[in-house]
Structure formats: structure tokens, C-alpha cells
Design a protein around this motif. Structure first.
Motif, short mmCIF file in Angstrom:
data_model
loop_
_atom_site.label_atom_id
_atom_site.label_comp_id
_atom_site.label_asym_id
_atom_site.label_seq_id
_atom_site.Cartn_x
_atom_site.Cartn_y
_atom_site.Cartn_z
N ALA A 246 7.74 -11.37 19.22
CA ALA A 246 7.31 -11.07 17.96
C ALA A 246 6.80 -9.72 17.70
CB ALA A 246 6.74 -12.22 17.37
N MET A 247 5.89 -9.50 18.74
CA MET A 247 4.93 -8.15 18.43
C MET A 247 6.10 -6.79 18.47
SD MET A 247 2.02 -8.83 21.02
CE MET A 247 0.45 -9.49 20.52
N GLN A 248 6.90 -6.87 19.36
CA GLN A 248 7.64 -5.48 19.42
C GLN A 248 8.72 -5.26 18.18
OE1 GLN A 248 8.80 -4.55 24.04
NE2 GLN A 248 8.47 -6.89 23.92
N ALA A 249 9.15 -6.84 17.89
CA ALA A 249 9.87 -6.84 16.66
C ALA A 249 9.42 -6.31 15.34
CB ALA A 249 10.29 -8.12 16.46
N ASP A 250 7.90 -6.86 15.18
CA ASP A 250 7.08 -6.28 14.03
C ASP A 250 6.83 -4.78 14.06
OD1 ASP A 250 7.32 -9.02 13.02
OD2 ASP A 250 5.25 -9.34 13.43
N TYR B 276 7.44 0.19 11.35
CA TYR B 276 7.77 1.83 11.50
C TYR B 276 9.23 2.06 10.75
CZ TYR B 276 8.46 6.39 13.57
OH TYR B 276 8.67 7.63 13.51
N ALA B 277 9.98 1.08 10.56
CA ALA B 277 11.05 1.37 10.08
C ALA B 277 10.83 1.51 8.48
CB ALA B 277 12.29 0.24 10.06
N HIS B 278 9.77 0.86 7.89
CA HIS B 278 9.46 0.97 6.44
C HIS B 278 8.31 1.95 6.25
CE1 HIS B 278 11.71 -2.52 4.65
NE2 HIS B 278 11.51 -3.12 5.90
N GLY B 279 8.22 2.79 7.31
CA GLY B 279 7.30 4.07 7.05
C GLY B 279 5.77 3.98 7.39
N ILE B 280 5.52 2.86 8.17
CA ILE B 280 4.08 2.54 8.57
C ILE B 280 3.96 3.37 9.82
CG2 ILE B 280 2.57 0.98 9.37
CD1 ILE B 280 3.57 -1.14 7.57
N ARG B 281 2.80 4.36 9.93
CA ARG B 281 2.78 5.36 10.93
C ARG B 281 1.32 5.00 11.75
NH1 ARG B 281 7.17 5.12 10.28
NH2 ARG B 281 8.60 6.86 9.57
N LEU C 239 0.88 -1.40 0.03
CA LEU C 239 0.11 -0.16 -0.01
C LEU C 239 0.88 1.22 -0.08
CD1 LEU C 239 -2.91 -1.31 0.32
CD2 LEU C 239 -3.08 0.36 2.30
N VAL C 240 1.99 1.21 0.75
CA VAL C 240 2.84 2.53 0.92
C VAL C 240 3.32 2.61 -0.43
CG1 VAL C 240 5.06 3.22 1.75
CG2 VAL C 240 3.42 2.02 3.27
N GLN C 241 3.77 1.63 -1.40
CA GLN C 241 4.28 1.68 -2.40
C GLN C 241 3.31 2.17 -3.54
OE1 GLN C 241 5.41 -2.48 -3.46
NE2 GLN C 241 7.11 -2.37 -2.06
N GLN C 242 1.89 2.07 -3.20
CA GLN C 242 0.90 2.55 -4.09
C GLN C 242 0.44 3.98 -3.73
OE1 GLN C 242 -0.16 0.87 -6.80
NE2 GLN C 242 1.57 -0.48 -6.22
N GLY C 243 1.12 4.69 -2.72
CA GLY C 243 0.73 5.94 -2.32
C GLY C 243 -0.42 6.04 -1.48
N LEU C 244 -0.92 5.07 -0.58
CA LEU C 244 -1.86 5.11 0.06
C LEU C 244 -1.22 4.87 1.57
CD1 LEU C 244 -4.46 2.89 -1.74
CD2 LEU C 244 -4.98 4.82 -0.63
N GLU C 245 -1.82 5.40 2.64
CA GLU C 245 -1.16 5.19 4.10
C GLU C 245 -2.01 3.91 4.73
OE1 GLU C 245 -0.49 8.48 6.91
OE2 GLU C 245 -2.31 7.96 7.65
N PRO C 246 -1.33 2.95 4.91
CA PRO C 246 -1.94 1.74 5.86
C PRO C 246 -2.13 2.20 7.38
CG PRO C 246 0.28 1.40 5.20
CD PRO C 246 0.10 2.70 4.88
N ASN C 247 -3.05 1.38 7.70
CA ASN C 247 -3.18 1.32 9.17
C ASN C 247 -3.29 -0.29 9.54
OD1 ASN C 247 -4.22 1.70 11.91
ND2 ASN C 247 -6.32 1.90 11.63
N PHE C 248 -2.08 -0.50 10.06
CA PHE C 248 -1.56 -1.73 10.07
C PHE C 248 -2.29 -2.61 11.39
CE2 PHE C 248 1.84 -3.89 12.81
CZ PHE C 248 2.06 -5.01 12.20
N GLN C 249 -3.02 -3.50 11.11
CA GLN C 249 -3.63 -4.30 12.15
C GLN C 249 -2.45 -5.19 12.66
OE1 GLN C 249 -7.58 -5.75 11.47
NE2 GLN C 249 -8.33 -3.63 10.70
N MET C 250 -2.67 -5.51 14.29
CA MET C 250 -1.84 -6.58 14.90
C MET C 250 -2.89 -7.14 15.73
SD MET C 250 1.50 -6.62 16.98
CE MET C 250 2.62 -6.25 15.79
#
Length: 314
Positions: A95-99, A104-109, A75-86
Motif C-alpha cells: 500500500a505504501m509503494q502504491a500511494d 507523485y503522479a498527481h504532482g506531489i514532490r 493544496l496543489v489545487q490551491q497553489g500550495l506545495e504539500p509535504n505529504f506525510q506517511m
């Protein structure tokens, strides 16, 4: 009401829209049951320019799909802002903290913290549920990582993930009188925004939001009302009788059954647009979360008819 008071800016477009006082409009995309990138790209195309952010579900209904973080990156590559669900069902706290650090390192906010549907309802009922921490603790953990720069275990982390923290709320599950108190616990845990369960019983929702207003919760958290257009009478009946925590009044089913010339889906969209119009005027509601389940191509029409376009640029 602003997360900037916590000394941070997430860089989230959704946060900016809400902080600026605009009526937010978010969408949803279910990742594919395979590795086909084009399926994500095709769905995303219908949402671009229509919504402020797009929820990417995490093995929804306990059925295996492409990872939420992976679909979010597309989605980020498509110019959209994701709301990442966990969800808490599938990972322990390591695993949660690692993800969280990874996305975040890849631009998900944006992130939505959920418990997750029990695995017994999905396609791998024998799977071991993790549930190391629950959604309330997950919210608190992300907030600690963000605001204190510390892992849950107490160690300092290098580069805090400045994430806009979301969670879900169900105004309809029993006992009803406890629902607003569960919302209050999530606010205390540190949530920034809430997306609700699909709303059909407007009378009950009005009462829930009134309670939230009376308790001062809507001054501390942004609330986005959940809307899912009904596609058929069968869908309405299934949601009423088979989906836990869902409240579909008989008058909604009757209205769909009485649709002119059998145009049930059209009536479902009409009901959804009427709801959105009311939510715009309802004190304590800061936006709408549109869950057009496998109906992404209808989002532009719904956004147009609900008069939520153009989306603000902030």
C-alpha cells in the motif's frame, strides 16, 4: 549539499529553496475530521505566500481524518506545495509503494516518513497496527524507488518517483545521548531533510545541533527546527507532563504565567519569534518548521514578526 548529486531533481520548491541556501520556512495543516473540502481551503488560504511547503498530517495522534494524499491534492489545487506525510502504522509495504506512486503522479514532490503514533492513543484503540516496516526502512524504500527505480521487492518500476525525502527527529527523548545517532541512521538511510519535534528547551537543542555539526551530519541533511507557539499555560503544562518526548522547561511556563495583562497567547507568539531569530543564526539549522496547531490564521503574523517574508522565489 544538494540532492542533484544523486542525479535527480524532484521539482520540489522546498528542495530548491534549501539547495539555493535560503532559510526555509514550512507550515502544517491538519486535515478535517470529515469530507469538507472548504475546511482545507480555508486553512490553506492563511498559508499561501507565507511558507515554502505545507505538511499534511496522516491521521495525526491516531485519530481518523481525511487522507493525507487527498488533502495534499486539494493544496496543489490551491497553489500550495504539500509535504505529504506517511506513517507506518496504517499500511503495509504494498500500500505504501502504491500511494507513493499515486501522489507523485498527481504532482506531489515532498514526503515525510514517520512511524506514527500508536493506535492505542487515538479514537480507534482496538485498530490493528500494521508497522510492516519502520520509518527508517520507509526512508530507504523511497530512496530505492527514486534512485534505483526499483520496488522494495527488487522489481523494476516504470517511472521513478523523484521525491524529496523528509523525516522527523526528536532531540529531547531519552536517552538524550542516543538522539544524534538516531539522526545519523536516518541520514544513512537516505533522508534529504529533517523536521524536528517542537523545541522549547533551547539549551538542549543547542547541544543536539552541536553534536550533529561535530559528526558532519548537518553537511549531509537539511535540518528544519520545529516551532509551536504556546496558546495557553494549560497547553504548556499538558505538553510538559503528558506528551512523550516533549521537553518544556519551567521557565517557559513561568514566562507564560507572568504575561502582561493575561496576554498568554501573545507571549507564546513572542517566544516563538525569538526562537526563529536564534535559529537563523544557529550553525547547522537550515530553516524552521512552524506547527501552528489549529492556529493557521496566526501564521501570517508570526511570519511577519519573525522576519521570514517575503519567501524566496526559486
Amino acid at each position: 549539499m544538494s540532492t542533484e548529486g544523486n542525479g535527480f531533481k524532484s521539482g520540489s520548491n522546498l528542495e530548491k529553496v534549501l539547495t539555493a541556501g535560503h532559510f526555509a520556512f514550512t507550515g502544517e495543516l491538519g486535515p478535517p475530521r470529515g469530507a469538507d473540502v472548504e475546511e482545507v481551503v480555508k486553512k490553506a488560504a492563511h498559508l499561501k505566500g507565507m511558507v515554502d511547503a505545507v505538511n499534511i498530517t496522516d491521521n495525526q495522534t491516531a485519530v481518523v481524518r481525511m487522507a493525507s494524499w487527498a488533502a495534499s491534492l486539494i493544496l496543489v489545487q490551491q497553489g500550495l506545495e504539500p509535504n505529504f506525510q506517511m506513517v507506518c502504522r496504517d499500511r503495509n509495504r504494498l500500500a505504501m509503494q502504491a500511494d507513493i506512486l499515486g501522489v507523485y503522479a498527481h504532482g506531489i514532490r515532498n514526503m515525510l516518513c514517520l512511524s506514527g503514533d500508536h493506535q492505542m492513543f487515538g479514537d480507534h484503540p482496538q485498530a490493528k497496527g500494521v508497522f510492516d516496516i519502520d520509518s527508517m526502512q520507509l526512508i530507504s524504500m523511497v530512496k530505492q524507488m527514486r534512485d534505483e527505480g526499483k520496488f522494495l521487492g527488487g522489481a523494476e518500476l516504470e517511472g521513478a518517483p523523484k521525491i524529496f525525502i523528509g523525516a522527523a527527529a526528536n532531540p529531547f527523548a531519552d536517552p538524550f545521548e542516543w538522539r544524534v545517532h538516531r539522526l545519523a541512521k536516518k541520514v544513512s538511510a537516505g533522508v534529504d531533510f529533517i523536521q524536528t519535534q517542537c523545541i522549547y528547551n533551547m539549551e538542549k537543542f543547542r547541544e543536539w545541533i552541536k553534536q550533529a555539526n561535530d559528526m558532519g551530519l548537518t553537511e549531509k541533511v537539511y535540518i528544519l527546527a520545529g516551532v509551536t507557539p504556546m496558546k495557553s499555560v494549560g497547553m504548556a503544562k499538558y505538553m510538559k507532563s503528558k506528551v512523550p518526548g516533549m521537553d518544556v522547561p519551567d521557565e517557559i511556563i513561568a514566562r507564560l504565567q507572568g504575561a502582561e495583562n493575561g496576554k498568554v497567547a501573545e507571549e507564546g507568539i513572542k517566544i516563538a519569534c525569538e526562537q526563529i531569530e536564534e535559529f537563523k543564526e544557529l550553525n547547522g539549522v537550515h530553516g524552521v518548521h512552524l506547527m501552528a496547531i489549529e492556529w493557521e490564521h496566526k501564521v501570517p503574523e508570526i511570519a511577519e514578526r519573525a522576519k521570514v517574508l517575503p519567501r524566496p522565489t526559486v
